[in-house]
Design an enzyme around this catalytic site. Structure first.
Site, PDB file in Angstrom:
ATOM      1  N   GLU A  88      35.798  19.161  -8.976  1.00 25.30           N
ATOM      2  CA  GLU A  88      37.135  19.701  -8.684  1.00 25.30           C
ATOM      3  C   GLU A  88      38.074  19.573  -9.860  1.00 25.30           C
ATOM      4  O   GLU A  88      38.839  20.486 -10.162  1.00 25.30           O
ATOM      5  CB  GLU A  88      37.737  18.984  -7.463  1.00 25.30           C
ATOM      6  CG  GLU A  88      38.978  19.682  -6.896  1.00 25.30           C
ATOM      7  CD  GLU A  88      40.281  19.309  -7.589  1.00 25.30           C
ATOM      8  OE1 GLU A  88      41.279  20.030  -7.375  1.00 25.30           O
ATOM      9  OE2 GLU A  88      40.333  18.325  -8.353  1.00 25.30           O
ATOM     10  N   ASP A 108      43.038  17.030  -0.023  1.00 20.39           N
ATOM     11  CA  ASP A 108      43.326  16.544  -1.370  1.00 20.39           C
ATOM     12  C   ASP A 108      44.791  16.117  -1.418  1.00 20.39           C
ATOM     13  O   ASP A 108      45.592  16.494  -0.566  1.00 20.39           O
ATOM     14  CB  ASP A 108      43.023  17.648  -2.396  1.00 20.39           C
ATOM     15  CG  ASP A 108      42.661  17.098  -3.766  1.00 20.39           C
ATOM     16  OD1 ASP A 108      43.029  15.950  -4.064  1.00 20.39           O
ATOM     17  OD2 ASP A 108      42.023  17.829  -4.546  1.00 20.39           O
ATOM     18  N   HIS A 128      47.273  11.426 -11.203  1.00 15.86           N
ATOM     19  CA  HIS A 128      46.539  11.505 -12.479  1.00 15.86           C
ATOM     20  C   HIS A 128      46.992  10.423 -13.463  1.00 15.86           C
ATOM     21  O   HIS A 128      46.852  10.570 -14.675  1.00 15.86           O
ATOM     22  CB  HIS A 128      46.624  12.910 -13.100  1.00 15.86           C
ATOM     23  CG  HIS A 128      45.694  13.881 -12.411  1.00 15.86           C
ATOM     24  ND1 HIS A 128      45.320  15.091 -12.957  1.00 15.86           N
ATOM     25  CD2 HIS A 128      45.050  13.804 -11.215  1.00 15.86           C
ATOM     26  CE1 HIS A 128      44.491  15.713 -12.131  1.00 15.86           C
ATOM     27  NE2 HIS A 128      44.318  14.949 -11.063  1.00 15.86           N
TER      28      HIS A 128
HETATM   29 ZN   LIG Z   1      42.295  16.112  -6.416  1.00 11.54          ZN
END
Ligand SMILES: [Zn+2]
Length: 350
Positions: free
Chosen positions: A222, A243, A323
């Site tokens: 992904e 997600d 992230h």
């Molecule tokens: Zn993700």
């Protein structure tokens, strides 16, 4: 909201998952781990050629299918170059910047399977030597891995078996707090994999008969854009990516609710399916936030782009500092688990 999902179990599964290194392109070990959980639950699975895992539970109606996906691959890096002083340059895997990993511990995984630890640092880190190091750009040139080995040259590093192309995994630094938070790298999207596993366990243990045959795709590409865009059976009508919800200024998403995405960079998600999910949240007292993610694509939008004729949606726990060193709260996990649970047993929209 139902109270049968246990926060402890959801968080522990997430913790187990983030501890298995799995940058995109290096996911066999984590897929095997998930496969093991599926086997324990007697859920048949198969692996696709690119290494993802598909589990299927038969439903009352096998003419219309559902698919849910969550991804086990994570951000990571690869050894780009061995420098003459024995430090390593990195090439990043996935969408993030070097500042998100400055100072982080990492592991270099050699092609023979040996693992070496190191730290990701700015070359000019020492303030006692480099006066203006706050101004130095954190990029591929200036960031490097300091291996925890006695290495001073290219030769020394190569003798360890480390070469260009070796995968580099970041230490997740997972921590559960008394206040119900989980702090860790890679909650995107391993928290959601834990939520799918908890739902599959619930369905199997209680012998719940689903209304439609339902596939669970544990995707493994992904972060590089093409995890969930294949192996979608023709009968599939609805496709839900589970997600993370993205937090920040102007966002409605938070760490205590389930995020339902109306639109991301790929465009709007399927309107009626989105409204169906909102309706379920309201009916079952599930706290949710409807949101738009400015810089985001999911496995559901990847499936649409690849040509899948499905109604697509995106839901997930709200993840702070995505992230980077991420965080969410058990409440967000519980609300998302419950929305998935009620969705799986709902009738399809017309
Ligand atoms: Zn993700």
């Amino acid at each position: 909201m139902n109270d049968f999902f246990k926060a402890e179990e959801l968080l522990n599964t997430t913790r187990d998952l983030v501890r298995i290194p799995s940058p995109s392109g290096f996911t066999d070990e984590v897929i095997s781990w998930v496969e093991g959980r599926m086997q324990e639950l007697n859920v048949p699975t198969y692996r696709n050629n690119k290494g993802g895992l598909i589990a299927t539970i038969e439903g009352n109606d096998s003419s219309k299918h559902r698919m849910l996906t969550a991804h086990v691959d994570t951000l990571g890096a690869m050894v780009k170059e061995i420098k003459s002083d024995g430090r390593l340059r990195l090439s990043l895997i996935g969408g993030f910047r070097f500042n998100a990993i400055e100072g982080e511990y990492c592991e270099i995984i050699t092609s023979s399977g040996k693992r070496y630890t190191g730290t990701i640092l700015l070359h000019q880190t020492s303030v006692h030597v480099y006066k203006n190091n706050g101004d130095v750009k954190r990029d591929e040139q200036n960031m490097e891995v300091r291996l925890d080995e006695r290495v001073f040259s290219v030769d020394d590093v190569e003798k360890l078996g480390i070469h260009v192309g070796d995968f580099t995994a970041f230490d997740p630094r997972v921590k559960l707090t008394e206040s119900g938070f989980i702090k860790s790298r890679h909650l995107d999207d391993k928290a959601s994999v834990a939520l799918l596993l908890a739902n599959i366990k619930k369905i199997k243990e209680e012998n719940i008969k689903l209304p439609y045959t339902t596939h669970f795709l544990i995707s493994n590409n992904e972060e590089i854009g093409y995890g969930g865009n294949s192996n979608i059976p023709d009968e599939t009508v609805e496709y839900i990516a589970v997600d993370m919800g993205a937090l920040g200024d102007g966002q409605t998403s938070d760490e205590h609710t389930v995020s339902i995405c109306a639109k991301d960079s790929s465009g709007p998600y399927h309107y009626r399916l989105r409204k169906h999910l909102v309706g379920l949240a309201e009916e079952y007292n599930i706290a949710y936030k409807l949101d738009i993610y400015p810089y985001y694509g999911s496995d559901a939008s990847a499936a649409i782009r690849a040509g899948a004729d499905v109604r697509h949606a995106l839901i997930g726990p709200g993840i702070d500092a995505s992230h980077a060193y991420e965080r969410t709260h058990q409440d967000s996990m519980l609300h998302t688990a419950n929305l998935i649970y009620n969705y799986l047993q709902s009738s399809m929209i017309d």
